[in-house]
Design an enzyme around this catalytic site. Structure first.
Site, PDB file in Angstrom:
ATOM      1  N   HIS A   1       5.838  -7.437  -8.610  1.00  0.00           N
ATOM      2  CA  HIS A   1       4.630  -7.533  -9.424  1.00  0.00           C
ATOM      3  C   HIS A   1       4.908  -8.627 -10.444  1.00  0.00           C
ATOM      4  O   HIS A   1       5.660  -8.428 -11.388  1.00  0.00           O
ATOM      5  CB  HIS A   1       4.343  -6.181 -10.084  1.00  0.00           C
ATOM      6  CG  HIS A   1       2.957  -6.071 -10.605  1.00  0.00           C
ATOM      7  ND1 HIS A   1       2.384  -4.853 -10.889  1.00  0.00           N
ATOM      8  CD2 HIS A   1       2.011  -6.995 -10.893  1.00  0.00           C
ATOM      9  CE1 HIS A   1       1.151  -5.039 -11.333  1.00  0.00           C
ATOM     10  NE2 HIS A   1       0.916  -6.337 -11.349  1.00  0.00           N
TER      11      HIS A   1
ATOM     12  N   THR B   1       1.231  -1.184 -11.332  1.00  0.00           N
ATOM     13  CA  THR B   1       1.942  -1.463 -10.084  1.00  0.00           C
ATOM     14  C   THR B   1       1.641  -0.408  -9.027  1.00  0.00           C
ATOM     15  O   THR B   1       1.454  -0.726  -7.856  1.00  0.00           O
ATOM     16  CB  THR B   1       3.458  -1.551 -10.340  1.00  0.00           C
ATOM     17  OG1 THR B   1       3.696  -2.549 -11.345  1.00  0.00           O
ATOM     18  CG2 THR B   1       4.219  -1.904  -9.078  1.00  0.00           C
TER      19      THR B   1
ATOM     20  N   GLU C   1      -2.046  -1.568   0.451  1.00  0.00           N
ATOM     21  CA  GLU C   1      -2.185  -0.679   1.611  1.00  0.00           C
ATOM     22  C   GLU C   1      -3.618  -0.671   2.116  1.00  0.00           C
ATOM     23  O   GLU C   1      -3.868  -0.738   3.320  1.00  0.00           O
ATOM     24  CB  GLU C   1      -1.751   0.743   1.250  1.00  0.00           C
ATOM     25  CG  GLU C   1      -0.261   0.897   1.079  1.00  0.00           C
ATOM     26  CD  GLU C   1       0.155   2.342   1.163  1.00  0.00           C
ATOM     27  OE1 GLU C   1       0.513   2.789   2.271  1.00  0.00           O
ATOM     28  OE2 GLU C   1       0.104   3.022   0.120  1.00  0.00           O
TER      29      GLU C   1
END
Length: 142
Positions: free
Chosen positions: A77, A42, A50
């Protein structure tokens, strides 16, 4: 920031997951992580989201003078991804409010949707930002 940076920009990015982006690689110092399954971590997923957002807006910035930093992430997730699979990330700029940017993010690994959510970034002047960070570091060393 160019005036062409507006809501509606869509960017797609692909990345093949290597063993170095799995849970045991996230914090090699952690014995707990070392015992966990070798699937896309994760923490690395957040970094991949990002990265895709940064790439999406890169043409609209006065790079490297202008950059963005992540300020908020709200994702789930949803599925495990073993190394070797390609993750496709799709990001959409949904709001530009001055220097505050909001993205919708989604990723899949060709078998499952692995994440959906939002990510916020803030436009910075790199030189000013680095100067403040150095001052902060120096203030903790005295």
């Amino acid at each position: 920031m160019k005036n062409t940076l507006k809501a509606g920009i869509v960017y797609t990015f692909q990345f093949r997951i290597p063993h170095s982006k799995t849970v045991p690689a996230l914090y090699p110092e952690s014995p707990e992580f070392q015992e966990m399954p070798e699937v896309f971590a994760t923490g690395f997923l957040v970094g991949l989201l990002e990265w895709a957002c940064i790439k999406a807006i890169h043409p609209y910035l006065d790079w490297p003078h202008e950059q963005t930093v992540g300020t908020h992430i709200n994702v789930s997730h949803l599925a495990a991804t073993p190394p070797g699979l390609v993750v496709t990330v799709k990001v959409t700029v949904v709001k530009v409010d001055g220097r505050h940017l909001i993205f919708e993010v989604e990723a899949h690994d060709s078998l499952d949707i692995i994440t959906k959510g939002t990510h916020e970034r803030y436009l910075i002047d790199r030189e000013r930002f680095v100067k403040r960070a150095k001052q902060k570091a120096q203030s903790t060393n005295t």
